[in-house]
Each structure stands twice: as structure tokens, then as C-alpha cells.
Design a protein around this motif. Sequence first.
Motif, PDB file in Angstrom:
ATOM      1  N   GLY A 198       4.665  -5.133  -7.944  1.00 61.13           N
ATOM      2  CA  GLY A 198       5.095  -3.878  -8.539  1.00 61.13           C
ATOM      3  C   GLY A 198       4.137  -3.253  -9.524  1.00 61.13           C
ATOM      4  N   LYS A 199       3.001  -3.906  -9.778  1.00 65.74           N
ATOM      5  CA  LYS A 199       2.034  -3.388 -10.741  1.00 65.74           C
ATOM      6  C   LYS A 199       0.720  -3.036 -10.039  1.00 65.74           C
ATOM      7  N   PRO A 200      -0.009  -2.026 -10.552  1.00 64.55           N
ATOM      8  CA  PRO A 200      -1.287  -1.636  -9.926  1.00 64.55           C
ATOM      9  C   PRO A 200      -2.251  -2.817  -9.861  1.00 64.55           C
ATOM     10  N   LEU A 201      -2.911  -2.950  -8.715  1.00 65.30           N
ATOM     11  CA  LEU A 201      -3.876  -4.031  -8.509  1.00 65.30           C
ATOM     12  C   LEU A 201      -5.283  -3.440  -8.562  1.00 65.30           C
ATOM     13  N   ALA A 202      -5.991  -3.732  -9.624  1.00 67.86           N
ATOM     14  CA  ALA A 202      -7.340  -3.214  -9.806  1.00 67.86           C
ATOM     15  C   ALA A 202      -8.365  -4.116  -9.139  1.00 67.86           C
ATOM     16  N   GLY A 203      -9.479  -3.513  -8.702  1.00 67.04           N
ATOM     17  CA  GLY A 203     -10.574  -4.289  -8.140  1.00 67.04           C
ATOM     18  C   GLY A 203     -10.319  -4.854  -6.771  1.00 67.04           C
ATOM     19  N   ALA A 204      -9.303  -4.358  -6.083  1.00 68.08           N
ATOM     20  CA  ALA A 204      -9.010  -4.828  -4.725  1.00 68.08           C
ATOM     21  C   ALA A 204      -9.791  -3.989  -3.717  1.00 68.08           C
ATOM     22  N   GLU A 205     -10.057  -4.552  -2.550  1.00 70.69           N
ATOM     23  CA  GLU A 205     -10.791  -3.841  -1.507  1.00 70.69           C
ATOM     24  C   GLU A 205      -9.866  -3.490  -0.356  1.00 70.69           C
ATOM     25  N   ILE A 232       0.864  -1.182   0.000  1.00 74.23           N
ATOM     26  CA  ILE A 232       0.000   0.000   0.000  1.00 74.23           C
ATOM     27  C   ILE A 232       0.899   1.228   0.000  1.00 74.23           C
ATOM     28  N   VAL A 233       0.755   2.087  -1.005  1.00 70.06           N
ATOM     29  CA  VAL A 233       1.596   3.277  -1.138  1.00 70.06           C
ATOM     30  C   VAL A 233       0.714   4.521  -1.139  1.00 70.06           C
ATOM     31  N   PRO A 234       0.784   5.374  -0.114  1.00 73.26           N
ATOM     32  CA  PRO A 234       0.002   6.614  -0.115  1.00 73.26           C
ATOM     33  C   PRO A 234       0.449   7.523  -1.255  1.00 73.26           C
ATOM     34  N   LEU A 235      -0.484   8.310  -1.781  1.00 75.26           N
ATOM     35  CA  LEU A 235      -0.165   9.272  -2.828  1.00 75.26           C
ATOM     36  C   LEU A 235      -0.002  10.676  -2.267  1.00 75.26           C
ATOM     37  N   SER A 236      -0.170  10.824  -0.953  1.00 73.49           N
ATOM     38  CA  SER A 236       0.117  12.063  -0.234  1.00 73.49           C
ATOM     39  C   SER A 236       0.429  11.681   1.206  1.00 73.49           C
ATOM     40  N   ASP A 237       0.960  12.616   1.974  1.00 76.41           N
ATOM     41  CA  ASP A 237       1.370  12.338   3.349  1.00 76.41           C
ATOM     42  C   ASP A 237       0.137  12.116   4.232  1.00 76.41           C
ATOM     43  N   PRO A 238      -0.096  10.890   4.730  1.00 69.95           N
ATOM     44  CA  PRO A 238      -1.274  10.656   5.578  1.00 69.95           C
ATOM     45  C   PRO A 238      -1.302  11.538   6.814  1.00 69.95           C
ATOM     46  N   ALA A 239      -0.127  11.879   7.361  1.00 63.69           N
ATOM     47  CA  ALA A 239      -0.071  12.705   8.566  1.00 63.69           C
ATOM     48  C   ALA A 239      -0.533  14.133   8.304  1.00 63.69           C
ATOM     49  N   SER A 274     -12.744   0.277  -2.977  1.00 65.59           N
ATOM     50  CA  SER A 274     -12.178  -0.488  -4.088  1.00 65.59           C
ATOM     51  C   SER A 274     -11.156   0.322  -4.875  1.00 65.59           C
ATOM     52  N   THR A 275     -10.155  -0.379  -5.394  1.00 68.61           N
ATOM     53  CA  THR A 275      -9.180   0.264  -6.262  1.00 68.61           C
ATOM     54  C   THR A 275      -9.705   0.301  -7.696  1.00 68.61           C
ATOM     55  N   ASP A 276      -9.320   1.367  -8.423  1.00 67.39           N
ATOM     56  CA  ASP A 276      -9.759   1.501  -9.807  1.00 67.39           C
ATOM     57  C   ASP A 276      -8.779   0.796 -10.741  1.00 67.39           C
ATOM     58  N   ALA A 277      -8.896   1.066 -12.035  1.00 67.50           N
ATOM     59  CA  ALA A 277      -8.058   0.383 -13.018  1.00 67.50           C
ATOM     60  C   ALA A 277      -6.578   0.685 -12.834  1.00 67.50           C
ATOM     61  N   ASP A 278      -6.276   1.805 -12.173  1.00 66.65           N
ATOM     62  CA  ASP A 278      -4.887   2.185 -11.915  1.00 66.65           C
ATOM     63  C   ASP A 278      -4.401   1.735 -10.540  1.00 66.65           C
ATOM     64  N   GLY A 279      -5.226   0.933  -9.850  1.00 71.89           N
ATOM     65  CA  GLY A 279      -4.862   0.460  -8.524  1.00 71.89           C
ATOM     66  C   GLY A 279      -5.015   1.500  -7.436  1.00 71.89           C
ATOM     67  N   VAL A 280      -5.747   2.578  -7.712  1.00 71.08           N
ATOM     68  CA  VAL A 280      -5.887   3.683  -6.760  1.00 71.08           C
ATOM     69  C   VAL A 280      -7.232   3.598  -6.036  1.00 71.08           C
ATOM     70  N   HIS A 303      -5.169 -10.395  -0.739  1.00 70.09           N
ATOM     71  CA  HIS A 303      -5.203 -10.766  -2.158  1.00 70.09           C
ATOM     72  C   HIS A 303      -4.877 -12.245  -2.274  1.00 70.09           C
ATOM     73  N   LYS A 304      -5.821 -13.010  -2.807  1.00 69.25           N
ATOM     74  CA  LYS A 304      -5.660 -14.458  -2.941  1.00 69.25           C
ATOM     75  C   LYS A 304      -5.338 -14.815  -4.385  1.00 69.25           C
ATOM     76  N   VAL A 305      -4.334 -15.670  -4.551  1.00 64.96           N
ATOM     77  CA  VAL A 305      -3.908 -16.096  -5.884  1.00 64.96           C
ATOM     78  C   VAL A 305      -4.029 -17.607  -5.981  1.00 64.96           C
ATOM     79  N   THR A 306      -4.722 -18.067  -7.025  1.00 63.24           N
ATOM     80  CA  THR A 306      -4.895 -19.496  -7.284  1.00 63.24           C
ATOM     81  C   THR A 306      -4.516 -19.782  -8.735  1.00 63.24           C
ATOM     82  N   PRO A 307      -3.748 -20.800  -9.033  1.00 61.38           N
ATOM     83  CA  PRO A 307      -3.163 -21.760  -8.096  1.00 61.38           C
ATOM     84  C   PRO A 307      -1.954 -21.186  -7.382  1.00 61.38           C
ATOM     85  N   SER A 308      -1.494 -21.857  -6.355  1.00 64.24           N
ATOM     86  CA  SER A 308      -0.320 -21.439  -5.610  1.00 64.24           C
ATOM     87  C   SER A 308       0.940 -21.555  -6.466  1.00 64.24           C
ATOM     88  N   ALA A 309       1.935 -20.749  -6.134  1.00 63.90           N
ATOM     89  CA  ALA A 309       3.236 -20.869  -6.783  1.00 63.90           C
ATOM     90  C   ALA A 309       3.936 -22.166  -6.371  1.00 63.90           C
TER      91      ALA A 309
END
Length: 255
Positions: free
Chosen positions: A180-187, A157-164, A206-212, A229-235
Motif C-alpha cells: 500500500g505504500k509507494p515503492l521507490a527505486g523499482a524497475e 501497478i496502478v496507472p495514473l491515467s487511462d492506458p487505453a 525506474s520509479t522515483d521517490a513517490d513510486g512513480v 520485488h525481492k524481500v530478505t529475510p523472508s516472512a
Amino acid sequence: MKTALLLVLGAGLGFASVQSAFAHDVWLTVGGKASNRRAVVNYGHPDDRPPAVADKIVDLVAINAKGRVSLLAGIEPKSEKGILVVETKPFADDTHMLLAARYDNGFWVKLPDGSYRNATRRLVPDAADSMWSVKFAKALTGSGAPWDTVLGQELEIVPLSDPAKTGIGQTLHLKVLFHGKPLAGAEVERGDGVTAVAEKDIPRFSTDADGVAAVPLVKAGPHLLVIDHKVTPSASPDQANADLYNATLWFNVAK
């Protein structure tokens, strides 16, 4: 180099059930006086706080304008009233830091009787379900901390401005990265790490298409943002069916 940071592995109420052990969060908090700062590795949920396991902490670092310091080097565990306290090397400017940790929660299997064990599918081939669980945590100690640092955690999770510097009633925008890539549709879940909230009542954004995602900050005090974030199948398909990634970001909002 005037202050020392103590790493406290948060002990809790006892592990009543391992059923959701792989779904527990790991988050970092900061407390104590300036001369005796403490970083706390919290595990579980506000109403379910088993102790964190020191050997599962892969790394814990403090980052400020002067660089990065490992908080695992040279630590010596000490017992204090049932809480594991680890004193680390002193470092400067501890009120303007980014703390970060990686926590390998290992493999879990669900047995035919519905109970869970910390094992792999290789040992329990008849498991009803199996999963590898890994957790990433970040905490910002105050205004001026390097909030925009991208660590390269697998889920981050990377803030786009200073949370403080984001006030009550304002919206914090943040980006969620997976490998390292934007995750879309995440909660992204919003809480405080202290108050127990029913699953159905947890605010989610929810995150948009840019992961924001846009997260309103509605009160002062500690804030804990969480994403799974769940990934199937496992590595590692011979050991688990799926991989479950968990990431958290903790910070304070001023009154």
C-alpha cells in the motif's frame, strides 16, 4: 447478463527447467468474441510457457462500474485440446473491466547440485537457496475500465491515467505500491507478453521517490508491464531465505 467469460489456463511449450520457476510472470489477457469472451491466465515468459496451475490461483475477479464478480465461483474445468477451459457465470459490460488475480507459486529450494524443487527449507535444510514466490496480475479490457482502482494487492501497478487513452508516442505514468505504500527505486519492465526479448534488451523504467515511473508507449497493440520485488529475510524464515513478489499489468494501445 448476456455474455459468458471463459477462463483459459494458458498451456505452453513444456517445462524445460524449473531453475527460474519462481521468477516466471503471471499475466492476464482477454480475447474472443463479445458473445464468448475469454480471460487467459498466462504463466512463464513469451519463450517459456509452462501451463498455469489452477489450484495456485487464489482469486480471479472482474470489476466494472456495477461492482465486482468472482470468476472462481461455480467453475467447472473442461479439457479442450490440452488447454484447461473454465466457464464462469455471465456478467455484463465485459468490454470495460479490470481483471485481477493472485497466484501463489509456493516455496522453492535450490539443491546443492544446482537444480530446483517446489519445496521448503524445512524439508531441505541443506538447500543452497530458498524462496517463497507470489504473483499478482491485472488486465484492462478497454477504454472506460476502472483503471485507477487500487486493489490492495501486496505488490500492485496502478496507472495514473487511462492506458487505453494513452496514444502511441505518449508516456504512461504509473505508481508502484508495495503493501500500500509507494515503492521507490523499482524497475518496471515493458514488453507485450508475446515477443521474446533478451534480458539485457528489455526496456526498464525506474520509479522515483513517490513510486512513480514514466513508461513511453512506442507502438500499438498489447502491452505488458512487469515488476519484481525481492524481500530478505523472508516472512517465513524457517521455510525460505527470501520472498519474491511479482506484479503485472496488461492492456492494449490503439493504433
